[in-house]
Design an enzyme around this catalytic site. Structure first.
Site, PDB file in Angstrom:
ATOM      1  N   SER A 118     -97.084 -77.728  53.723  1.00  0.00           N
ATOM      2  CA  SER A 118     -98.070 -77.070  54.591  1.00  0.00           C
ATOM      3  C   SER A 118     -98.588 -77.974  55.701  1.00  0.00           C
ATOM      4  O   SER A 118     -99.763 -77.932  56.047  1.00  0.00           O
ATOM      5  CB  SER A 118     -99.232 -76.501  53.754  1.00  0.00           C
ATOM      6  OG  SER A 118     -98.732 -75.564  52.815  1.00  0.00           O
ATOM      7  N   HIS A 157     -84.251 -80.686  47.669  1.00  0.00           N
ATOM      8  CA  HIS A 157     -85.481 -79.928  47.954  1.00  0.00           C
ATOM      9  C   HIS A 157     -85.957 -79.274  46.655  1.00  0.00           C
ATOM     10  O   HIS A 157     -85.146 -78.828  45.834  1.00  0.00           O
ATOM     11  CB  HIS A 157     -85.200 -78.868  49.026  1.00  0.00           C
ATOM     12  CG  HIS A 157     -86.459 -78.241  49.541  1.00  0.00           C
ATOM     13  ND1 HIS A 157     -87.108 -77.251  48.855  1.00  0.00           N
ATOM     14  CD2 HIS A 157     -87.208 -78.498  50.647  1.00  0.00           C
ATOM     15  CE1 HIS A 157     -88.199 -76.903  49.530  1.00  0.00           C
ATOM     16  NE2 HIS A 157     -88.279 -77.648  50.635  1.00  0.00           N
ATOM     17  N   GLU A 163     -92.807 -84.362  48.813  1.00  0.00           N
ATOM     18  CA  GLU A 163     -93.232 -82.977  48.954  1.00  0.00           C
ATOM     19  C   GLU A 163     -93.850 -82.495  47.650  1.00  0.00           C
ATOM     20  O   GLU A 163     -93.121 -82.041  46.748  1.00  0.00           O
ATOM     21  CB  GLU A 163     -92.034 -82.090  49.299  1.00  0.00           C
ATOM     22  CG  GLU A 163     -91.359 -82.435  50.600  1.00  0.00           C
ATOM     23  CD  GLU A 163     -90.723 -81.209  51.235  1.00  0.00           C
ATOM     24  OE1 GLU A 163     -91.100 -80.881  52.364  1.00  0.00           O
ATOM     25  OE2 GLU A 163     -89.893 -80.563  50.581  1.00  0.00           O
ATOM     26  N   ASN A 175     -87.396 -77.564  58.454  1.00  0.00           N
ATOM     27  CA  ASN A 175     -86.507 -76.935  57.475  1.00  0.00           C
ATOM     28  C   ASN A 175     -86.676 -75.431  57.621  1.00  0.00           C
ATOM     29  O   ASN A 175     -87.669 -74.866  57.167  1.00  0.00           O
ATOM     30  CB  ASN A 175     -86.908 -77.402  56.064  1.00  0.00           C
ATOM     31  CG  ASN A 175     -86.152 -76.673  54.967  1.00  0.00           C
ATOM     32  OD1 ASN A 175     -85.207 -75.946  55.240  1.00  0.00           O
ATOM     33  ND2 ASN A 175     -86.578 -76.851  53.726  1.00  0.00           N
ATOM     34  N   LYS A 211     -85.108 -73.093  56.289  1.00  0.00           N
ATOM     35  CA  LYS A 211     -84.781 -72.349  55.056  1.00  0.00           C
ATOM     36  C   LYS A 211     -83.879 -71.145  55.399  1.00  0.00           C
ATOM     37  O   LYS A 211     -83.101 -71.217  56.338  1.00  0.00           O
ATOM     38  CB  LYS A 211     -86.061 -71.943  54.327  1.00  0.00           C
ATOM     39  CG  LYS A 211     -86.963 -73.159  54.064  1.00  0.00           C
ATOM     40  CD  LYS A 211     -88.050 -72.885  53.083  1.00  0.00           C
ATOM     41  CE  LYS A 211     -88.939 -74.122  52.964  1.00  0.00           C
ATOM     42  NZ  LYS A 211     -90.002 -73.978  52.003  1.00  0.00           N
ATOM     43  N   GLY A 244     -91.813 -76.684  56.735  1.00  0.00           N
ATOM     44  CA  GLY A 244     -91.195 -75.394  56.445  1.00  0.00           C
ATOM     45  C   GLY A 244     -91.745 -74.330  57.379  1.00  0.00           C
ATOM     46  O   GLY A 244     -91.278 -74.147  58.503  1.00  0.00           O
ATOM     47  N   GLU A 287     -87.035 -76.442  46.021  1.00  0.00           N
ATOM     48  CA  GLU A 287     -86.525 -75.086  45.796  1.00  0.00           C
ATOM     49  C   GLU A 287     -85.131 -75.137  45.183  1.00  0.00           C
ATOM     50  O   GLU A 287     -84.768 -74.307  44.358  1.00  0.00           O
ATOM     51  CB  GLU A 287     -86.548 -74.298  47.122  1.00  0.00           C
ATOM     52  CG  GLU A 287     -87.978 -73.920  47.489  1.00  0.00           C
ATOM     53  CD  GLU A 287     -88.220 -73.658  48.963  1.00  0.00           C
ATOM     54  OE1 GLU A 287     -87.256 -73.554  49.746  1.00  0.00           O
ATOM     55  OE2 GLU A 287     -89.407 -73.574  49.333  1.00  0.00           O
ATOM     56  N   GLY A 324     -95.510 -74.255  51.115  1.00  0.00           N
ATOM     57  CA  GLY A 324     -95.625 -72.824  51.406  1.00  0.00           C
ATOM     58  C   GLY A 324     -96.880 -72.181  50.845  1.00  0.00           C
ATOM     59  O   GLY A 324     -97.004 -70.960  50.824  1.00  0.00           O
TER      60      GLY A 324
HETATM   61  C1  PEP Z   1     -90.773 -77.384  52.696  1.00  0.00           C
HETATM   62  O1  PEP Z   1     -90.334 -76.423  52.108  1.00  0.00           O
HETATM   63  O2  PEP Z   1     -90.076 -78.412  52.810  1.00  0.00           O
HETATM   64  C2  PEP Z   1     -92.123 -77.309  53.240  1.00  0.00           C
HETATM   65  C3  PEP Z   1     -92.774 -78.424  53.451  1.00  0.00           C
HETATM   66  O3  PEP Z   1     -92.628 -76.055  53.491  1.00  0.00           O
HETATM   67  P1  PEP Z   1     -94.064 -75.696  54.133  1.00  0.00           P
HETATM   68  O4  PEP Z   1     -94.258 -76.580  55.337  1.00  0.00           O
HETATM   69  O5  PEP Z   1     -93.979 -74.269  54.467  1.00  0.00           O
HETATM   70  O6  PEP Z   1     -95.084 -76.003  53.069  1.00  0.00           O
END
Ligand code: PEP
Length: 256
Positions: free
Chosen positions: A212, A95, A167, A9, A11, A233, A97, A173
């Site tokens: 992460s 998601h 998630e 993703n 973003k 991400g 966000e 993040g």
């Molecule tokens: C995400 O936003 O879907 C995500 C998993 O981000 P990150 O890997 O940066 O934690």
């Protein structure tokens, strides 16, 4: 046996030049092996260019969001059929966000899931709890509410061609990853909830972990029986980092 899906993703990152280099690096470095697939989800304006760049490769294309409406006066929105038209196979819905920053309710996410599937896209439904919800012991309750909204709107059979991404919001993040056991507990719970309605669909549904995930923790997560891939991400923005996770997927032994 479920295949592993490693989804990036991106973003709201990149540019024509940066994305071209990123996708070229991914396509050039796809690990040997089977039992896994790779997916990239760039921002809307770059979908066409990335579709051309992955064409003929094993990398699939997805979008990060979709309108719940088919067409019409919805300024700024993008429909599922448009995403299909430019070469998307997948779309992320719900998601955290989008839920937190754009007020997307579970009901609206369910409408997006249904619209995506009606147009022939595979929706990736994101579910997950905040830190406060985990600390309050309501993780499963939160997941159930998010999942049940889609089960109610689309029916369990929809998950035969849908994907779920667990998630935990506190791991996105932040550099804090759920331990393989913490993630597996929730993945198992999700699968059991699906199995309550249809055991075969539950056995077939890919459930990804996101939060992460990186090259150095992917193997441990992917070794868990109910973790069927990752939604990535930060580590999806560098070909080397994304390919390290792809490598872990290529080496994962899911036969046991
Ligand atoms: C995400 O936003 O879907 C995500 C998993 O981000 P990150 O890997 O940066 O934690």
């Amino acid at each position: 046996m479920r295949d592993i899906l490693i989804a990036g993703n991106w973003k709201m990152n990149g540019s024509s030049a940066v994305n071209a280099e990123l996708v070229a690096g991914i396509v050039a470095g796809i690990p040997d092996g089977d039992g896994f697939s790779l997916l990239v989800c760039p921002p809307f304006p770059y979908l066409g260019a990335i579709a051309a760049a992955v064409s003929g490769s094993a990398v699939r294309l997805g979008a990060q969001n979709v309108s719940e409406h088919e067409a019409g006066a919805y300024t700024g929105e993008v429909s599922a059929s448009m995403l299909r038209d430019v070469g998307c196979d997948y779309v992320i819905v719900g998601h955290s966000e989008r839920r937190a920053m754009y007020g997307e309710s579970s009901a609206r996410v369910a409408e997006k899931f249904v619209a995506a599937q009606a147009a022939g896209l595979k929706p990736i439904l994101c579910v997950g709890e905040s830190l406060a919800e985990r600390e309050a012991g309501t993780t499963e309750q939160v997941i159930d509410e998010q999942l049940d909204a889609v089960l109610g709107a689309a029916g369990v059979a929809a998950f035969a061609s849908g994907v779920i991404a667990y998630e935990p919001v506190w791991a996105i993040g932040t550099g804090k990853t759920a331990s393989p056991e913490q993630a597996e507990d929730v993945h198992r719970h999700i699968r059991e909830r699906l199995a309550g309605q249809n055991a075969q669909v539950a056995a077939d549904t890919q459930i990804l972990y996101g939060g992460s995930m990186k090259g150095d923790n992917a193997s441990g997560l992917l070794a868990m029986p109910d973790i069927d891939g990752g939604l990535i991400g930060g580590a999806s923005l560098k070909a080397k980092d994304f390919l390290a996770i792809a490598q872990a997927a290529a080496q994962a032994d899911k036969t046991g």
